[in-house]
Design a protein around this motif. Structure first.
Motif, PDB file in Angstrom:
ATOM      1  N   LEU A 169     -48.919 -24.819 -27.293  1.00  0.00           N
ATOM      2  CA  LEU A 169     -48.201 -26.081 -27.476  1.00  0.00           C
ATOM      3  C   LEU A 169     -47.332 -26.028 -28.732  1.00  0.00           C
ATOM      4  CD1 LEU A 169     -47.478 -28.970 -26.831  1.00  0.00           C
ATOM      5  CD2 LEU A 169     -49.681 -29.696 -27.795  1.00  0.00           C
ATOM      6  N   ILE A 170     -47.848 -25.477 -29.811  1.00  0.00           N
ATOM      7  CA  ILE A 170     -47.035 -25.364 -31.035  1.00  0.00           C
ATOM      8  C   ILE A 170     -45.828 -24.471 -30.772  1.00  0.00           C
ATOM      9  CG2 ILE A 170     -47.014 -24.678 -33.456  1.00  0.00           C
ATOM     10  CD1 ILE A 170     -50.005 -25.261 -33.565  1.00  0.00           C
ATOM     11  N   ASP A 171     -46.023 -23.416 -30.012  1.00  0.00           N
ATOM     12  CA  ASP A 171     -44.899 -22.553 -29.643  1.00  0.00           C
ATOM     13  C   ASP A 171     -43.860 -23.342 -28.857  1.00  0.00           C
ATOM     14  OD1 ASP A 171     -43.701 -19.835 -29.473  1.00  0.00           O
ATOM     15  OD2 ASP A 171     -44.030 -20.143 -27.329  1.00  0.00           O
ATOM     16  N   ARG A 172     -44.326 -24.219 -27.975  1.00  0.00           N
ATOM     17  CA  ARG A 172     -43.406 -25.067 -27.208  1.00  0.00           C
ATOM     18  C   ARG A 172     -42.659 -26.029 -28.146  1.00  0.00           C
ATOM     19  NH1 ARG A 172     -43.069 -27.820 -22.192  1.00  0.00           N
ATOM     20  NH2 ARG A 172     -41.202 -29.123 -22.336  1.00  0.00           N
ATOM     21  N   ILE A 173     -43.353 -26.561 -29.135  1.00  0.00           N
ATOM     22  CA  ILE A 173     -42.716 -27.459 -30.110  1.00  0.00           C
ATOM     23  C   ILE A 173     -41.637 -26.706 -30.878  1.00  0.00           C
ATOM     24  CG2 ILE A 173     -43.121 -28.824 -32.206  1.00  0.00           C
ATOM     25  CD1 ILE A 173     -45.992 -29.326 -31.054  1.00  0.00           C
ATOM     26  N   GLY A 174     -41.930 -25.467 -31.228  1.00  0.00           N
ATOM     27  CA  GLY A 174     -40.924 -24.608 -31.829  1.00  0.00           C
ATOM     28  C   GLY A 174     -40.884 -24.581 -33.334  1.00  0.00           C
ATOM     29  N   THR A 177     -47.253 -25.744 -20.066  1.00  0.00           N
ATOM     30  CA  THR A 177     -48.052 -24.826 -19.265  1.00  0.00           C
ATOM     31  C   THR A 177     -48.585 -23.691 -20.122  1.00  0.00           C
ATOM     32  OG1 THR A 177     -46.712 -25.318 -17.313  1.00  0.00           O
ATOM     33  CG2 THR A 177     -48.041 -23.318 -17.240  1.00  0.00           C
ATOM     34  N   HIS A 178     -49.845 -23.357 -19.911  1.00  0.00           N
ATOM     35  CA  HIS A 178     -50.448 -22.197 -20.575  1.00  0.00           C
ATOM     36  C   HIS A 178     -51.609 -21.689 -19.734  1.00  0.00           C
ATOM     37  CE1 HIS A 178     -53.318 -20.309 -23.553  1.00  0.00           C
ATOM     38  NE2 HIS A 178     -52.250 -19.533 -23.613  1.00  0.00           N
ATOM     39  N   ALA A 194     -55.480 -28.994 -15.496  1.00  0.00           N
ATOM     40  CA  ALA A 194     -55.976 -27.974 -16.434  1.00  0.00           C
ATOM     41  C   ALA A 194     -57.506 -28.020 -16.462  1.00  0.00           C
ATOM     42  CB  ALA A 194     -55.405 -28.212 -17.826  1.00  0.00           C
ATOM     43  N   ARG A 195     -58.113 -27.816 -15.285  1.00  0.00           N
ATOM     44  CA  ARG A 195     -59.564 -27.937 -15.167  1.00  0.00           C
ATOM     45  C   ARG A 195     -60.195 -26.711 -14.506  1.00  0.00           C
ATOM     46  NH1 ARG A 195     -59.879 -34.384 -13.363  1.00  0.00           N
ATOM     47  NH2 ARG A 195     -59.333 -35.187 -15.459  1.00  0.00           N
ATOM     48  N   PRO A 196     -60.167 -25.560 -15.182  1.00  0.00           N
ATOM     49  CA  PRO A 196     -60.882 -24.401 -14.633  1.00  0.00           C
ATOM     50  C   PRO A 196     -62.382 -24.686 -14.604  1.00  0.00           C
ATOM     51  CG  PRO A 196     -60.210 -23.980 -16.894  1.00  0.00           C
ATOM     52  CD  PRO A 196     -59.551 -25.265 -16.487  1.00  0.00           C
ATOM     53  N   ARG A 242     -64.392 -21.376 -23.760  1.00  0.00           N
ATOM     54  CA  ARG A 242     -64.750 -20.800 -25.050  1.00  0.00           C
ATOM     55  C   ARG A 242     -63.717 -21.240 -26.092  1.00  0.00           C
ATOM     56  NH1 ARG A 242     -62.162 -17.322 -21.918  1.00  0.00           N
ATOM     57  NH2 ARG A 242     -60.563 -15.952 -22.822  1.00  0.00           N
ATOM     58  N   VAL A 243     -64.098 -21.225 -27.353  1.00  0.00           N
ATOM     59  CA  VAL A 243     -63.230 -21.735 -28.411  1.00  0.00           C
ATOM     60  C   VAL A 243     -61.890 -21.007 -28.425  1.00  0.00           C
ATOM     61  CG1 VAL A 243     -62.957 -21.925 -30.904  1.00  0.00           C
ATOM     62  CG2 VAL A 243     -65.102 -22.627 -29.833  1.00  0.00           C
ATOM     63  N   GLY A 244     -61.908 -19.696 -28.206  1.00  0.00           N
ATOM     64  CA  GLY A 244     -60.660 -18.946 -28.226  1.00  0.00           C
ATOM     65  C   GLY A 244     -59.665 -19.428 -27.189  1.00  0.00           C
ATOM     66  N   ALA A 245     -60.147 -19.802 -26.006  1.00  0.00           N
ATOM     67  CA  ALA A 245     -59.257 -20.311 -24.961  1.00  0.00           C
ATOM     68  C   ALA A 245     -58.684 -21.667 -25.351  1.00  0.00           C
ATOM     69  CB  ALA A 245     -60.013 -20.414 -23.640  1.00  0.00           C
ATOM     70  N   LEU A 246     -59.510 -22.517 -25.956  1.00  0.00           N
ATOM     71  CA  LEU A 246     -59.059 -23.847 -26.363  1.00  0.00           C
ATOM     72  C   LEU A 246     -58.026 -23.745 -27.486  1.00  0.00           C
ATOM     73  CD1 LEU A 246     -62.608 -25.472 -26.386  1.00  0.00           C
ATOM     74  CD2 LEU A 246     -60.881 -25.659 -24.587  1.00  0.00           C
ATOM     75  N   VAL A 247     -58.252 -22.826 -28.408  1.00  0.00           N
ATOM     76  CA  VAL A 247     -57.287 -22.601 -29.483  1.00  0.00           C
ATOM     77  C   VAL A 247     -55.997 -22.025 -28.914  1.00  0.00           C
ATOM     78  CG1 VAL A 247     -56.833 -21.227 -31.565  1.00  0.00           C
ATOM     79  CG2 VAL A 247     -59.037 -22.364 -31.277  1.00  0.00           C
ATOM     80  N   GLY A 248     -56.111 -21.148 -27.926  1.00  0.00           N
ATOM     81  CA  GLY A 248     -54.924 -20.590 -27.294  1.00  0.00           C
ATOM     82  C   GLY A 248     -54.037 -21.666 -26.691  1.00  0.00           C
ATOM     83  N   ASP A 249     -54.649 -22.702 -26.119  1.00  0.00           N
ATOM     84  CA  ASP A 249     -53.878 -23.821 -25.570  1.00  0.00           C
ATOM     85  C   ASP A 249     -53.071 -24.517 -26.668  1.00  0.00           C
ATOM     86  OD1 ASP A 249     -55.098 -23.310 -23.114  1.00  0.00           O
ATOM     87  OD2 ASP A 249     -56.641 -24.841 -23.402  1.00  0.00           O
ATOM     88  N   VAL A 250     -53.697 -24.689 -27.827  1.00  0.00           N
ATOM     89  CA  VAL A 250     -53.020 -25.368 -28.943  1.00  0.00           C
ATOM     90  C   VAL A 250     -51.881 -24.516 -29.468  1.00  0.00           C
ATOM     91  CG1 VAL A 250     -53.328 -26.242 -31.292  1.00  0.00           C
ATOM     92  CG2 VAL A 250     -55.085 -26.668 -29.563  1.00  0.00           C
ATOM     93  N   ILE A 251     -52.108 -23.229 -29.619  1.00  0.00           N
ATOM     94  CA  ILE A 251     -51.054 -22.333 -30.102  1.00  0.00           C
ATOM     95  C   ILE A 251     -49.864 -22.344 -29.144  1.00  0.00           C
ATOM     96  CG2 ILE A 251     -50.489 -19.898 -30.513  1.00  0.00           C
ATOM     97  CD1 ILE A 251     -53.346 -19.594 -31.636  1.00  0.00           C
TER      98      ILE A 251
END
Length: 296
Positions: free
Chosen positions: A93-98, A15-16, A73-75, A82-91
């Motif tokens: 997920l990496i935080d979730r991976i740990g 979730t993000h 996940a369909r706003p 925007r690119v910043g929002a898409l990158v935020g989703d990836v970050i």
């Protein structure tokens, strides 16, 4: 800041930003993590063959259905893509991976991978980009080469409703356009079932509509992790002149690989070559000290 790792359980969703994203998580849980970001118009399944090869090599592979592609996940607003929002989703997920990961992307996913590695090099052990170069290199190509002629659909996709209606019609011009780009019959069927019938198409197109809301500073980001750029000479969307400028933005080991006779759709049509490029770059990252312990 990274949270505790997820080495004892699979990540099937995360979730993000109030959104829920579906995830494919395969391979040994304690293996080095390869994060795979899909492009347009595809989903995480486009990496299936590549994931199997990486898993056999001892790598854990994690591939999300990104914003607009995951049903939960369909706003609807353009600015939400925007690119910043898409990158935020990836970050997130990496935080979730740990732990830091080897970041890999194809097409639109490559663009997000470049920006993720540029903004958060502490989260990226290496960067492998397929088909699409650094945002700055792409913009330079638009202004100084024939790239703009190959990117006509960027402007078309800014129109409301019409592009997705045009692309959703089976057997019409859109599918012929895909076919000329190198999509096989299997690729086209997967697009029909996994994108059009799945309801993802209008939101996938909105990735392009979110570009005017994106920070232009992404074109100046420097990349400081080992980087592999993989392009195919049958690509009808990205010209070589745009690709050749990518190295200018990398302050680390850099490799350009050109796949002869392959179309734009590298993950599905050249999966062995794609996996080899990822593994080679990951090995280089370890040799140069970009391992989990030194990056945590």
């Amino acid at each position: 800041m990274l949270t505790s790792g997820s080495e004892t359980e699979r990540i099937t969703e995360y979730t993000h930003d109030g959104l829920v994203f579906d995830v494919l998580d395969q391979g040994p849980l304690d293996g080095p993590v390869v994060l795979l970001l899909h492009g347009f118009p595809e989903r995480a399944s486009s990496w299936s063959a590549v994931m199997a090869i990486l898993n056999d090599a001892g790598m854990r592979t994690i591939a999300p259905d990104q914003r607009g592609y995951s049903p939960r996940a369909r706003p609807r607003r353009r600015r939400d893509y925007r690119v910043g929002a898409l990158v935020g989703d990836v970050i997130a997920l990496i935080d979730r991976i740990g732990r830091p990961v080897h970041v890999v992307g194809h097409d639109w996913g490559a663009n997000i991978a470049w920006v993720t590695a540029g903004r958060r090099p502490d989260l990226a052990l290496s960067l492998t980009a397929f088909s699409v170069p650094h945002p700055g290199a792409f913009m330079t190509g638009l202004l100084s080469s024939k790239q703009i002629l190959h990117s006509w659909y960027f402007a078309f996709f800014q129109l409301p409703i019409l592009p997705e209606k045009w692309m959703a019609r089976p057997g019409q011009r859109a599918e012929k356009w895909y076919g000329r780009s190198g999509m096989t019959a299997d690729d086209l069927e997967r697009t029909r079932t996994e994108i059009v019938e799945y309801g993802a198409l209008p939101f996938a197109v909105t990735w392009y509509r979110g570009l005017p809301f994106s920070n232009p500073g992404i074109g100046r980001l420097r990349i400081t992790v080992p980087t592999s750029m993989v392009w195919s000479d049958g690509d009808t969307f990205i010209t070589r002149s745009a690709i050749e400028n990518a190295q200018r933005y990398v302050d680390a080991a850099y490799t350009l690989t050109v796949l002869p006779g392959i179309s734009h759709w590298i993950p599905t049509q050249a999966s062995r070559a794609a996996a080899a490029a990822i593994l080679t770059n990951a090995e280089l990252a370890v040799m140069q000290g970009f391992d989990t312990d030194s990056s945590a």
